[in-house]
Write an enzyme that holds these catalytic residues in place. Structure first.
Site, PDB file in Angstrom:
ATOM      1  N   SER A  57      56.635  32.794  49.227  1.00  0.00           N
ATOM      2  CA  SER A  57      56.288  31.887  48.129  1.00  0.00           C
ATOM      3  C   SER A  57      57.115  30.620  48.167  1.00  0.00           C
ATOM      4  CB  SER A  57      56.442  32.591  46.783  1.00  0.00           C
ATOM      5  OG  SER A  57      57.607  33.359  46.748  1.00  0.00           O
TER       6      SER A  57
ATOM      7  N   HIS B  51      50.150  32.266  52.654  1.00  0.00           N
ATOM      8  CA  HIS B  51      50.613  32.552  51.289  1.00  0.00           C
ATOM      9  C   HIS B  51      49.458  33.128  50.474  1.00  0.00           C
ATOM     10  CE1 HIS B  51      52.316  30.849  47.258  1.00  0.00           C
ATOM     11  NE2 HIS B  51      52.596  32.127  47.408  1.00  0.00           N
TER      12      HIS B  51
ATOM     13  N   GLU C  78      46.896  30.147  50.943  1.00  0.00           N
ATOM     14  CA  GLU C  78      47.435  28.829  51.280  1.00  0.00           C
ATOM     15  C   GLU C  78      48.037  28.944  52.682  1.00  0.00           C
ATOM     16  OE1 GLU C  78      50.683  27.833  48.651  1.00  0.00           O
ATOM     17  OE2 GLU C  78      50.150  25.716  48.681  1.00  0.00           O
TER      18      GLU C  78
ATOM     19  N   ASN D 258      52.560  26.640  44.361  1.00  0.00           N
ATOM     20  CA  ASN D 258      53.746  26.971  43.562  1.00  0.00           C
ATOM     21  C   ASN D 258      54.498  25.733  43.083  1.00  0.00           C
ATOM     22  OD1 ASN D 258      53.377  29.695  43.477  1.00  0.00           O
ATOM     23  ND2 ASN D 258      54.772  30.182  45.154  1.00  0.00           N
TER      24      ASN D 258
HETATM   25  N1  3HC Z   1      43.950  45.144  42.272  1.00  0.00           N
HETATM   26  C1  3HC Z   1      42.624  45.124  42.379  1.00  0.00           C
HETATM   27  N2  3HC Z   1      41.804  44.666  41.395  1.00  0.00           N
HETATM   28  C2  3HC Z   1      42.376  44.255  40.253  1.00  0.00           C
HETATM   29  C3  3HC Z   1      43.773  44.254  40.070  1.00  0.00           C
HETATM   30  C4  3HC Z   1      44.572  44.730  41.143  1.00  0.00           C
HETATM   31  N3  3HC Z   1      45.907  44.753  41.076  1.00  0.00           N
HETATM   32  N4  3HC Z   1      44.046  43.772  38.843  1.00  0.00           N
HETATM   33  C5  3HC Z   1      42.861  43.476  38.276  1.00  0.00           C
HETATM   34  N5  3HC Z   1      41.860  43.756  39.124  1.00  0.00           N
HETATM   35  C6  3HC Z   1      40.421  43.528  38.901  1.00  0.00           C
HETATM   36  C7  3HC Z   1      39.900  44.450  37.846  1.00  0.00           C
HETATM   37  O1  3HC Z   1      39.512  45.683  38.397  1.00  0.00           O
HETATM   38  C8  3HC Z   1      38.721  43.653  37.297  1.00  0.00           C
HETATM   39  O2  3HC Z   1      37.591  43.774  38.165  1.00  0.00           O
HETATM   40  P1  3HC Z   1      36.074  43.596  37.579  1.00  0.00           P
HETATM   41  O3  3HC Z   1      35.987  42.223  37.023  1.00  0.00           O
HETATM   42  O4  3HC Z   1      35.247  43.803  38.803  1.00  0.00           O
HETATM   43  O5  3HC Z   1      35.934  44.670  36.552  1.00  0.00           O
HETATM   44  C9  3HC Z   1      39.183  42.212  37.400  1.00  0.00           C
HETATM   45  O6  3HC Z   1      40.228  42.199  38.371  1.00  0.00           O
HETATM   46  C10 3HC Z   1      39.665  41.729  36.069  1.00  0.00           C
HETATM   47  O7  3HC Z   1      40.704  42.622  35.634  1.00  0.00           O
HETATM   48  P2  3HC Z   1      40.938  43.079  34.135  1.00  0.00           P
HETATM   49  O8  3HC Z   1      39.652  43.033  33.393  1.00  0.00           O
HETATM   50  O9  3HC Z   1      41.713  44.342  34.150  1.00  0.00           O
HETATM   51  O10 3HC Z   1      41.964  42.039  33.536  1.00  0.00           O
HETATM   52  P3  3HC Z   1      41.884  40.473  33.511  1.00  0.00           P
HETATM   53  O11 3HC Z   1      40.531  39.994  33.153  1.00  0.00           O
HETATM   54  O12 3HC Z   1      43.054  40.030  32.728  1.00  0.00           O
HETATM   55  O13 3HC Z   1      42.120  40.063  35.021  1.00  0.00           O
HETATM   56  C11 3HC Z   1      43.609  39.249  36.610  1.00  0.00           C
HETATM   57  C12 3HC Z   1      43.267  40.397  35.703  1.00  0.00           C
HETATM   58  C13 3HC Z   1      42.565  39.102  37.694  1.00  0.00           C
HETATM   59  C14 3HC Z   1      44.962  39.554  37.247  1.00  0.00           C
HETATM   60  C15 3HC Z   1      43.636  37.950  35.742  1.00  0.00           C
HETATM   61  O14 3HC Z   1      44.451  38.168  34.663  1.00  0.00           O
HETATM   62  C16 3HC Z   1      44.100  36.758  36.494  1.00  0.00           C
HETATM   63  O15 3HC Z   1      43.369  36.154  37.253  1.00  0.00           O
HETATM   64  N6  3HC Z   1      45.366  36.393  36.267  1.00  0.00           N
HETATM   65  C17 3HC Z   1      45.997  35.284  36.960  1.00  0.00           C
HETATM   66  C18 3HC Z   1      46.507  35.770  38.263  1.00  0.00           C
HETATM   67  C19 3HC Z   1      47.214  34.683  39.016  1.00  0.00           C
HETATM   68  O16 3HC Z   1      47.258  33.533  38.634  1.00  0.00           O
HETATM   69  N7  3HC Z   1      47.805  35.073  40.138  1.00  0.00           N
HETATM   70  C20 3HC Z   1      48.575  34.176  40.950  1.00  0.00           C
HETATM   71  C21 3HC Z   1      50.021  34.431  40.724  1.00  0.00           C
HETATM   72  S1  3HC Z   1      51.016  33.284  41.616  1.00  0.00           S
HETATM   73  C22 3HC Z   1      51.265  34.013  43.095  1.00  0.00           C
HETATM   74  O17 3HC Z   1      50.877  35.128  43.368  1.00  0.00           O
HETATM   75  C23 3HC Z   1      52.038  33.202  44.078  1.00  0.00           C
HETATM   76  C24 3HC Z   1      53.443  33.702  44.271  1.00  0.00           C
HETATM   77  O18 3HC Z   1      54.002  33.047  45.370  1.00  0.00           O
HETATM   78  C25 3HC Z   1      54.330  33.496  43.042  1.00  0.00           C
END
Ligand code: 3HC
Length: 282
Positions: A119, A140, A152, A190
């Site tokens: 990251s 990434h 990325e 990021n």
């Molecule tokens: N593995 C697989 N599938 C998952 C999952 C996981 N860990 N978490 C959630 N899902 C799936 C669910 O099964 C669901 O699927 P469906 O739509 O087919 O039913 C879908 O994702 C939506 O999940 P939920 O309904 O349980 O919950 P949300 O609607 O809140 O979605 C989320 C969860 C997809 C994680 C959503 O909250 C989201 O998009 N959050 C933002 C995530 C984000 O920004 N990530 C980037 C972080 S930064 C990063 O990683 C970079 C690093 O360098 C810091």
């Protein structure tokens, strides 16, 4: 891609997510970790994640078992020898990554692309740890890997265009979308995302609004899937602090200073979801 074998080093959150999506896309994947317990946890996370997809009728039970059948776990680096790409997805620590990259480098041929999932660590610096830095690149991924469609790609100073093409091809084959960013602190995403979350923590610390209202505000007012504080808990507050510190030290600009409350939370061991307590309780 003609050679459908890849390696992933690290069976943790990012590693097992990458293994899952690559195996689901038809790659034979060698998942390497030094600890048997970590390999078991990684494999069981993948199994549970695939089972959820079966329950939702997104994949069949046969597809689930075929995907699992394409995953081989190992603790031996020489098992990576036939991979076209090896992605290092270990913990975010430059010294640990350097050690792992050296072991990967000693186990693969000169044509193998070596990638790192980081990251915030400089791709150019990590590339200098392998014998053929032209074949090294940053990939990434975003958490949770099975859901987030972006990868990325970061070319270091030495990365050649063939390596970038191999990485782009791999990303497309696993059904994700690539953007290409320069090797600069925080890369592209990021650099933008982490200061936004840091600002939300300043807002909380200054009592601008409650954690719930800050999150509700950004969710409903800016159409984000979750609010910045809930996202902080998902990413891990220690990871966020580290990225923010890299931005702060690299640019030497006070606009990147970590929010004191973020430092306090990390000092208290409140790391977000993984510790059961962050801005919310889990
Ligand atoms: N593995 C697989 N599938 C998952 C999952 C996981 N860990 N978490 C959630 N899902 C799936 C669910 O099964 C669901 O699927 P469906 O739509 O087919 O039913 C879908 O994702 C939506 O999940 P939920 O309904 O349980 O919950 P949300 O609607 O809140 O979605 C989320 C969860 C997809 C994680 C959503 O909250 C989201 O998009 N959050 C933002 C995530 C984000 O920004 N990530 C980037 C972080 S930064 C990063 O990683 C970079 C690093 O360098 C810091």
């Amino acid at each position: 891609m003609s050679n459908k074998t890849i390696g992933v080093v690290g069976a943790g959150t990012m590693g097992n997510g990458i293994v899952q999506v690559a195996a689901a896309a038809g790659f034979n994947v060698v998942m390497l970790d030094v600890s048997d317990a970590a390999l078991e946890r990684g494999l069981s996370t993948i199994g549970n994640s695939l089972e959820r997809l079966v329950q939702k009728e997104k994949i069949s039970a046969e597809e689930k078992s075929a995907t699992l059948g394409r995953i081989k776990t190992t603790a031996t680096y020489s098992d990576l020898s036939s991979a076209s790409i090896v992605i290092e997805a270990a913990t975010e620590n430059a010294d640990i990554k350097a050690k792992i990259l050296k072991s990967i480098d000693e186990s693969v041929g000169s044509a193998t692309v070596i990638a790192t999932n980081t990251s915030s660590i400089s791709i150019t610096r990590l590339a200098s740890k392998v014998s053929n830095p032209n074949r090294f690149i940053g990939t990434h991924f975003f958490n949770p890997v099975p859901v987030m469609t972006l990868v990325e790609l970061i070319a270091g100073l030495q990365t050649d265009s063939l390596t970038l093409d191999v990485a782009k091809d791999f990303v497309a084959t696993i059904g994700k979308t690539a953007i290409v960013a320069k090797n600069s602190p925080g890369f592209a995403v990021n650099r933008i995302l982490v200061p936004m979350i840091n600002e939300a923590i300043f807002a909380l610390q200054e009592g601008l609004a409650s954690a719930e209202d800050i999150d509700k505000g950004v969710k409903l007012g800016a159409n984000h899937p979750i609010g910045p504080l809930a996202l902080a808990d998902l990413i891990g507050l220690d990871t966020l602090l580290m990225v923010q510190e890299v931005l702060s030290a690299s640019f030497n600009d006070s606009k990147y200073r970590p929010a004191p409350l973020l430092q306090e939370m990390v000092d208290a061991g409140y790391l977000g979801r993984k510790s059961g307590q962050g801005f919310y309780r889990y």
